[in-house]
Design a protein around this motif. Sequence first.
Motif: not given
Length: 1810
Positions: A544-561, A708-718
């Motif tokens: 189960g943990f290895v299966s869960f790691l597959r989800i984390l793998t899909c999240m690792q580095g997602m939505e790069e900016i 600052r030219r990347n808008g509010l979305s990045l500020i919110s994430q930080v």
Amino acid sequence: MADGADGGPGAAGAAGGCVPVQPQERAMCSTTSGCMISKPSQSAGCMMQDYLNDSAGASLILKWMVMTQWCDERFNFQATFLQCLAKHVPNIYSAEMDPLLEKQEEMVQAAILYPLECYLFGEDPDIFLEKLQQSGTSQLCGKVFKGGETTYSCRDCAVDPTCVLCMDCFQNSIHRNHRYKMHSSTGGGFCDCGDTEAWKAGPLCTKHEPGASGSAKENSECQLNEEIMEHSRRVFPSVIKYIVDMLIWEEEKELPPELTISREKVDSYYCVLFNDEHHSYDHVIFSLQRALGCELGEAQLHTTAIDKEGRRAVKAGHYASCQEAKEEIKRHSENISQRPLHAEVLHADVMAHQKFALRLGSWLNKLMSYSSDFRQIFCQICLKEEAGSEKPCFISKLMLWDAKLHKGARKVLHELIFSSFFMEMEYKKLFAVEFVKYYKALQKEYISDDHDRVLSVTALSVQMFTVPTLARHLIEEQNVITTITETLLEVLPEYLDKNDKFNFQGYSQDKLNRVYAVIYDLRYVLVSKPTLWTDRLRERFLEGFVSFLRILTCMQGMEEIKRQIGQHIEVDPDWEAAIAIQMQLKNILLMFQEWCACDEELLLKAYSECHKAVMRCSTNGRSREKTVFHLCGHTLESRPYRVSADPVSIHLPLSRTLAGLHVRLSKTGTISRLHEFVSPEEFQVELLVEYPLRCLVLVAQVAAEMWRRNGLSLISQVFYYQDVKCREEMYDKDIIMLQIGASLMDPNQFLLLILQRYELADAFKKMKPTKDQDLIKQCNVLIEEMLQILIYVVGERYVPGVSNVTKEDVIMREIIHLLCIEPMAHSAITKSLPENENNETGLESVIDKVATFKKPGVSGHGVYELKDECLKEFNMFFYHYTKTQHSKAEHTQKKRRKQENRDEALPPPPPPGFSPAFSNVVRILNCDVMMHILRTILQRAVELETHLWTEAMIQMVLHLLSLGLLEEKQQLQKSPEEEVTFDFYHKATRMGSSALNAVNVLMLLEKLKRVPQLEAQKDTVNWILQMFDTVKRLREKSSLTTVAATSGSEATKSDETQSTQDKEKAERKRKAEAARLHRQKIMAQMSALQRNFIETHKLLYENTLEAPGKEDAIMEEESMSSAIDYSKIALGPKRGPSVAEKEVLTCILCQEEQEVKLESAAMVLSACVQKSTALTQNRSRILELSGDTLDPLFMHPDLPCGTHTGSCGHVMHAACWQKYFEAMQLNFRQRLHVEQIFDLENGEYLCPLCKSLCNTVIPIVPLQAQKINSEDAEAVAQILSLARWLEIIIVRISGYSVKNAKGEKQNLPAFANKGMGNSALEFHSILSFGVQSSAKYSSSIKEMLILFATTIYRVGLKVAPNEADYRIPMMTWSTCAFTIQCIENLLETEGKPLFGSLQNRQHSGLKALVQFAAAQRTTSPQVLIQKHLIRLLGVLLPNLKGEDTPSLLEVDMFHILVGVVLSFPSLYWEDAVDLQPSSISSAYNHLYLFHLTTLAHITQIVVSSATESPTARSPDNSEEARSAQSFCREVCQYTGGCFSQDIPGWLVWDCVKKGIMPYLRCAALFFHYLLGVSPPEELLQGQKGSEKLKFVSEEGQFKALCSYLSLPTNLFLLFQEYWDTVNPLLQRWCADPVVLSCLKGKSIAVRYPRKRNSLIELPEDYSCLLNQASQFRCPRSSDDEQKHPVLCLFCGAMLCSQNTCCQELVNGEELGACTSHALQCGAGVCMFLKIRECKVVLIEGKTRGCLYPAPYLDEYGETDPGLKRGNPLHLCRERYRKLHLLWQQHCIIEEIARSQETNQIFFGFNWQLL
């Protein structure tokens, strides 16, 4: 259709087309069982007889009844059962458009259920169920929660937060005395009482304990005999199969063959409309009206039923017409919403059988509660699979069909599962296995469904996954963790990009909310850690943990900016979904790590798998060649990467999970075996550090405004990256990963990597001069951020595993640093601490060790203050501080130290030592690159290169130096010098190798002290220099010197240091003392000047100086008869002088002063007129909502509803006010979308100064000073007795009657013709005692008089304004009287003196109101005023009584008094001349009118109130008692013996004295403000504290009132004085039919003194209120769904709020229960407590309201709106009193206006439907 107040699964028959259990139906049931499985009632028996009369019915029923005697082989139960259903069900449910529910239920009982029960039980159902009921019940409670029902969870004993108790079980359990939480259920939950796995202690309440029924035997369920079990095995399969077949039946036109009987098929269909969550109520109503052409009421009825049951037949007829209706509904609904409404055409028989299937489900559900055997047989049949078939079992079929069922069917199904499977642990496990088998399909169906989670079968997961043993079984046998994680990946395929990374751009919020349900399930499975590991469990968990790691793998580095350069980003990308999923996974990540840490072998394998996953993600895109970076003789080879130019992601769950596992390896000591699973070559620590480091650099660059030219979305994430909701598994883990890198890498290379990633390599080489200020600022901010991270890497050790600290230590440190900012409330601290998987922060276990609690006052909340001994733990660079918190904490601590006369140095506290795995981290402090960085920054500061350094930078460098010195000092104290390899001191004092670093750190620090810009850091530099000296001394000691000797040496040095500090302290103290003496000298000079001034102006201060003496002498004055002060008498010829002061007022708008004069332009007070029931004695009285036909002249003595006028006391010119009001109208007409705070059409506005809500203005009329000539007064006294005065009045009234008759038949009052008058008296006699010209008012004042009077009329009667209406004078007098009564009531309630304690606003408002009421008469026709006067006098003088004159007991005497006094001058009106009485005439008029009214009121009190049985008291033979006894005899005589003369005289006198006090107090206020005569001193002083003084004070107050109002203290002497005149009046008063009716007990009169109204009594414990709410059932709704109960705080009525069932039509408008109740209870203004939300609601009218804090507080002095925190709540008396005053002061409207102005919103709440 959007669900309204939808509850969880209802009781039997309350859902899905079933018959609701109504009171009438319950009456049919067995009295013992209380269920629907019972013998039918007599009517049902009659119906059964009707069926028996029918031959076919008779044969079938008789055949059924003798079934028990037949052999099993000869009888086919299923065929007979279905044959019976086929015959009867379509007939019973034939009228679905307008069903007769009671009749349907009777037929079902008679034709089907009763015979079925007879066969099943083998005897009378009543008798059998009675036996089962008495044999015992299950130890499991099994109560299913409905939406909004209160649940309780014990924080001490619950295994996890999902373990909850129902109200009854909680009240009867040990947990009520523990720490518990209260919450409102969303519905569908299950009471865990009796579940031993849910509780650490006290699993059973007293109701469910064995033997709780009171019998000696254990309360266990009895076994059914074999015959009944055999019948059950025969009946249940047929019933279950029928239910399943009908619920999953898809054919719209046909039934199964076995349910089709040989009759002609009827062309009868229904168009059935189904519920959805996309269309609102209004949408559905609109679509039905358009499609079906039905009325609004019918459409609303359909819509309500659809929302409640899930479907409803909206049209009946032939197939074609129903199909047409379906298409029309679809077409009209598509115009409104993107999705059409779901409608189907069903044959009438199909509809009937489906409805009956649900009725059978309810029947089974009730049956399950009687016996475990029934439940087991039911579960066996439901789980049985057909032999050789792959079809799922019955229960699986229903689960898989769940998403297609309508709401009502789902409720019945879920309730059946609760009452059967979940009550038997063995079958609960088997059900869970089936559930997991189809888990993926069920979740996918739920995600594509649109119904709420509570209505889905997937919501049952919490009942199985949170049971520890069951969760282990599902992990081992069903691999549930893998199943859940695979499901999660399978339901999100559209969000995976080409690199198999999640990207949630354009996501569906609704779908993600449903996906969270899968994440919750994973959390439920992991909520209880195993204590014993098996190989199977270890293997399955790792899968189960290895299966869960597959989800984390899909999240690792997602939505790069990527950093935006040049142009600003056009549209902010969606970022919320990724952060939200991160929040949902936070606790799951922690739980996985905790599970892994439970087993050493598992932890190492999990670490290995996680490391592989990180490596796989990190090796992608590594094609670039390495670059070389040189500094300080050290080299770093790394692949080129720049955060400012290359893509970067903030989402790194894999890396952070690895960091968490690494810390647990360190904590458990297992890290020593890590090389067995991950070889050093594979480890590649540089790669592990790389991505978290990039993330931290991104945060630094955002701080430097590079993104600052990347808008509010990045500020919110930080923001969320560092916020308490996410930081544990984001920011904190990135710091830990850097600490891992620092512990495993070469320190110089680690720092070179840091410099390179922060893009600061050039900044610490030779700086190129630049004039670009933005670049310089960016560089400086980046250096500050980098230094801060280095401080955290070296100094933040409060993580179990990084150092040897516990979780409690970590929490204490967090709390200390929060309280170093400021004292904080408990809830604020809780919000700032991370929660664990059980939603606990650990706060309570440690808070008392570090802080003390300070209780709250009447407002605000309690706060925790940090203990002094914990201040030494303050670390200025605490890594969880935001920049704002850092600044605030630093300022607070420096300020505190300054107040204590200490230096302002804030060095770091000594940190705990690193654990062995992290011990190498400290090496970065004394490595070459670090020294280079520190020296470079210090050198720039010393050389004053201002653009290359900042004070914050220097502060951080000093902090790093402090950490290095503390570390070396600690190591030297622990170990001999030769064993200490950490040589920070030597490195810092060594000369630099380059020209730039030619001086050492020590020398630079000495120079730094002389830099003027760094004066604030001087104390810190001194502290560091002392530390250098301390470390030097420790280094100089011989290696053979013992640790004790070293400590002694250090102590010596410390003493020297201390002596230096003592000198500095002494100097500071000396300066402080000198300053104090200087201040003292100045204050003495000021006091001398002040005394000199008082001596010079003695007269001005005379009263002030004498006041204390007067107070002391009160007792003496009361105990001795003192001479009457005639200047303090308000009525009669001895009236004192009016105190008419010159009034010069300032307009708050134009700031100009003006004296108030009759001839001047009007000045006005802002005011608010409102209807009020604050004084009512009878809340059941129905109020007139419209006053079109109301006659307001007479006020009933129970004061049902009055008109109150209040003012804020602020003065304006009338012209200024009019301009202001017009400007506001113009302004607010332009603000179209903002909710209107006030109603401009009704003249409402906000006071320009205090913003109070006002709706009119009171004109300020000056008091006309009147002086009485004593000689004239004595002369008149000889002539004008009461009898003579009455004769003159009657003649005058008779004369007017003659003049006004104008040829009509003269109707002279009988009083004038009965010989009481002298024929010589003439019409003009009244003028002979003194007249004067009426006051002449300016046109401006007249205009305002008319305006204010019209407003009183309009608001008080709720009618359109009409300046000519005859009732305007009546309303003027009424509001004057009622307002005075309200103020007197308030003063008495608060125990304040009558005159000495009025607020300025009350004083100004009352004065203006009384003078206005006196002046208003001049704006009305005098003939009209005279008519009103005659009607008022008719109450006092029965001979003037008209047809509409009320009885003495039906009027409020104070209202009569005000009316007659203010209208009496109209008798002086002459045609030619406008006259008014002179001072002498007025004095006598007021005196006699008051005496007459007082005599009538005394009679009122005696008749209505002096009828109580005498209490034990010694006989009192005082003069008053004798007079009272004599009066009672007269009353007894005049009432024909109806009034008892046996009542003791002392009791009558006591009743009169108490009853008349409010009247006298009101009269004193009225005449004071009317005439301006100063009141006696006794009325200016409050009551004393002790009982004796209080009694004396009340006596003194009574005497003072009598003196002021020209009354004898023995009030009965008034009757004796005027006996000849009053005797005939008394006879007429007593002979009134209403009085006699009251005395005979046929009617009830108001008793005096009236009760003082207060808000209802509330229970001390809030759970008692919740208990009341749980028992509340809506009086207008037959279903068992939970409502929104609200409690009226005025009358105590419990109402059903925000529900269509209780809406009322008032004057053509739909009003909610609260709004309509408020109209009657509070005349539109009311105060409610929303019980399930713990909020007070203030409402006014139909459109305004606001929320107000409830008077219930938790132990931390805080309210809990919405019961979000769930802490136990207790009533705060002070806050409840504040609410009471808000009501009694008539400030509710004002509070609402203030609240709405503060919280202006574009689209407000619809208060009308509350």
